[in-house]
Design an enzyme around this catalytic site. Structure first.
Site, PDB file in Angstrom:
ATOM      1  N   GLY A   1      57.154  85.637  25.945  1.00 54.87           N
ATOM      2  CA  GLY A   1      58.577  85.852  26.176  1.00 54.87           C
ATOM      3  C   GLY A   1      58.880  85.748  27.663  1.00 54.87           C
ATOM      4  N   CYS A   2      60.174  85.629  27.983  1.00 54.71           N
ATOM      5  CA  CYS A   2      60.562  85.432  29.386  1.00 54.71           C
ATOM      6  C   CYS A   2      60.318  86.700  30.209  1.00 54.71           C
ATOM      7  CB  CYS A   2      62.010  84.986  29.466  1.00 54.71           C
ATOM      8  SG  CYS A   2      63.141  85.912  28.404  1.00 54.71           S
ATOM      9  N   TYR A   3      60.732  87.861  29.694  1.00 59.11           N
ATOM     10  CA  TYR A   3      60.483  89.106  30.441  1.00 59.11           C
ATOM     11  C   TYR A   3      58.976  89.372  30.597  1.00 59.11           C
ATOM     12  CZ  TYR A   3      65.391  90.779  30.005  1.00 59.11           C
ATOM     13  OH  TYR A   3      66.749  90.956  30.086  1.00 59.11           O
TER      14      TYR A   3
END
Ligand code: NDP
Ligand code: X2W
Length: 352
Positions: free
Chosen positions: A154-156
């Site tokens: 995921g991006c986070y």
């Protein structure tokens, strides 16, 4: 395969933000060729009906999903779909000999009971999921090189783990003290319309969401636990910020040795990321800004130590659609194919 031969690539979920970034990157990649674009509600339309500015570069329709046809045409397939769909497609594509890179959460978890707890639904693909490798090259480059199935982060988690990993791997902080405060642009929510992402709702506003329950928490914890060899819990709070692209993740943790200073940590991080061309460690006293990473596959990292509190503060900035999603997926594919991991990926932001 010859040095100039291209491999055929399919993108399922081509109309979405991840899909269009993948298309953009494939067009400029010297070893990849676009062979298939797939979708659901946009199937039957030309790709340029969704993204008119690319009319001159992509004259291909978005097609309905037929896994046999896709496997016949493609060596590699990117799945850029909402959670819960890749798990229905990846097993067939792998069986037919394709390499698969999934941008959703379906293949990020080594323990599927954690996936089921946070994402729901049933899984009948345990054997396939066991072969998946977590696609964060800076930590798992060797495993990615030998994988046929990659669960892209995921991006986070990408931004947060790149900031946190050297501290955990070297045992410099008590992992239980780690607090992650992260801010994302609205493209993190995807292209499907949602009220909270309307300009009138998101503009002039900054707020937290998913507090103490965001799905990226167990993903970050899984990798932190892998790095330390024991179960780690982290505090993670995401915020929506009124900009389109970018994530800034600020990580706080208490140093085990309060005598460590900023330059010690810069040296340690420099050694940790020595062979990682997409991580740029900023000079002493410089802190990252999201616009520097915009449109690039870079992660900028800045470090500070607060001698008063004994805490280290690490800041990382990425473009959520690039190092946080499509760019990282291409980086993983480069590694899977034995190519230079920088091949075909942009490194200069267009911002001043
Ligand atoms: N946006 C981000 O910053 C990041 C997103 N991710 C993850 O990447 C994945 C894609 O995200 P994003 O690009 O933002 O999503 P978008 O909402 O922008 O796009 C979703 C895509 O999925 C397709 N789709 C939806 N339902 C189906 C279906 N039943 N069958 C086939 N295709 C379907 C849509 O096709 P159509 O339009 O034809 O219906 C569309 O192309 C998600 O899992 C997301 O969580 C990961 C990291 C960062
Ligand atoms: C701003 C925003 O809404 N961001 C998304 C993160 C996008 C992402 O990476 O989601 P996946 O883990 O599902 O791939 C969110 O908080 O859910």
């Amino acid at each position: 395969m010859g040095d100039s031969e291209r491999i055929s690539v399919g993108i399922i979920g081509a109309s979405g933000y991840g899909g269009v970034q993948l298309v953009r990157l494939l067009l400029d990649h010297p070893r990849l060729e676009l062979a298939y674009l797939g979708g659901d509600s946009t199937a039957g339309q030309d790709f340029s009906a969704q993204y008119p500015h690319l009319f001159y570069a992509v004259q291909q329709p978005i097609e309905a999903i037929d896994l046999d046809k896709i496997a016949e045409r493609c060596d590699v397939v990117f799945l850029s779909l909402p959670n819960g769909l890749a798990l229905k497609m990846a097993p067939t594509l792998l069986e037919r000999g394709c390499k698969v890179l999934d941008l959703s959460a379906d293949y990020r978890f080594s323990d599927l009971s954690v996936y089921k707890q946070w994402y729901g639904g049933d899984r009948t693909d345990d054997a396939v999921a066991e072969t998946a490798v977590y696609g964060l090259p800076e930590l798992y480059r060797d495993r990615i090189a030998g994988a046929n199935l990659v669960g892209c982060p995921g991006c986070y988690p990408t931004a947060s783990l790149l900031a946190l990993s050297p501290l955990l791997k070297q045992g410099l902080v008590d992992p239980g003290t780690a607090i992650i405060d992260a801010k994302s642009g609205t493209s993190g929510g995807g292209r499907v319309p949602k009220t909270g992402f309307l300009l009138a709702e998101a503009d002039n506003s900054l707020g937290a969401y998913g507090v103490a329950r965001h799905r990226h928490t167990p993903e970050i914890e899984q990798i932190c636990s892998d790095l330390t060899g024991h179960d780690v819990l982290v505090q993670f709070t995401p915020h929506l910020i009124p900009m389109v692209r970018g994530i800034l993740s600020t990580v706080y943790a208490t140093l085990r040795d309060p005598g460590l200073v900023r330059d010690d940590l810069l040296t340690i991080y420099g050694a940790f990321y020595r062979s990682s061309p997409w991580v740029k460690l900023l000079p002493s006293g410089t802190y990252p800004q999201t616009k520097w990473a915009c449109g690039t596959n870079l992660c900028y990292i800045g470090i500070e130590v607060d001698q008063r509190t004994g805490r280290v503060i690490v800041m990382s900035a990425i473009d959520n659609l690039m190092k946080g999603q499509a760019g990282q997926a291409i980086q993983c594919l480069n590694i899977m194919m034995g190519w230079d991991e920088t091949l075909g990926l942009p490194k200069y932001s267009f911002y001043p």
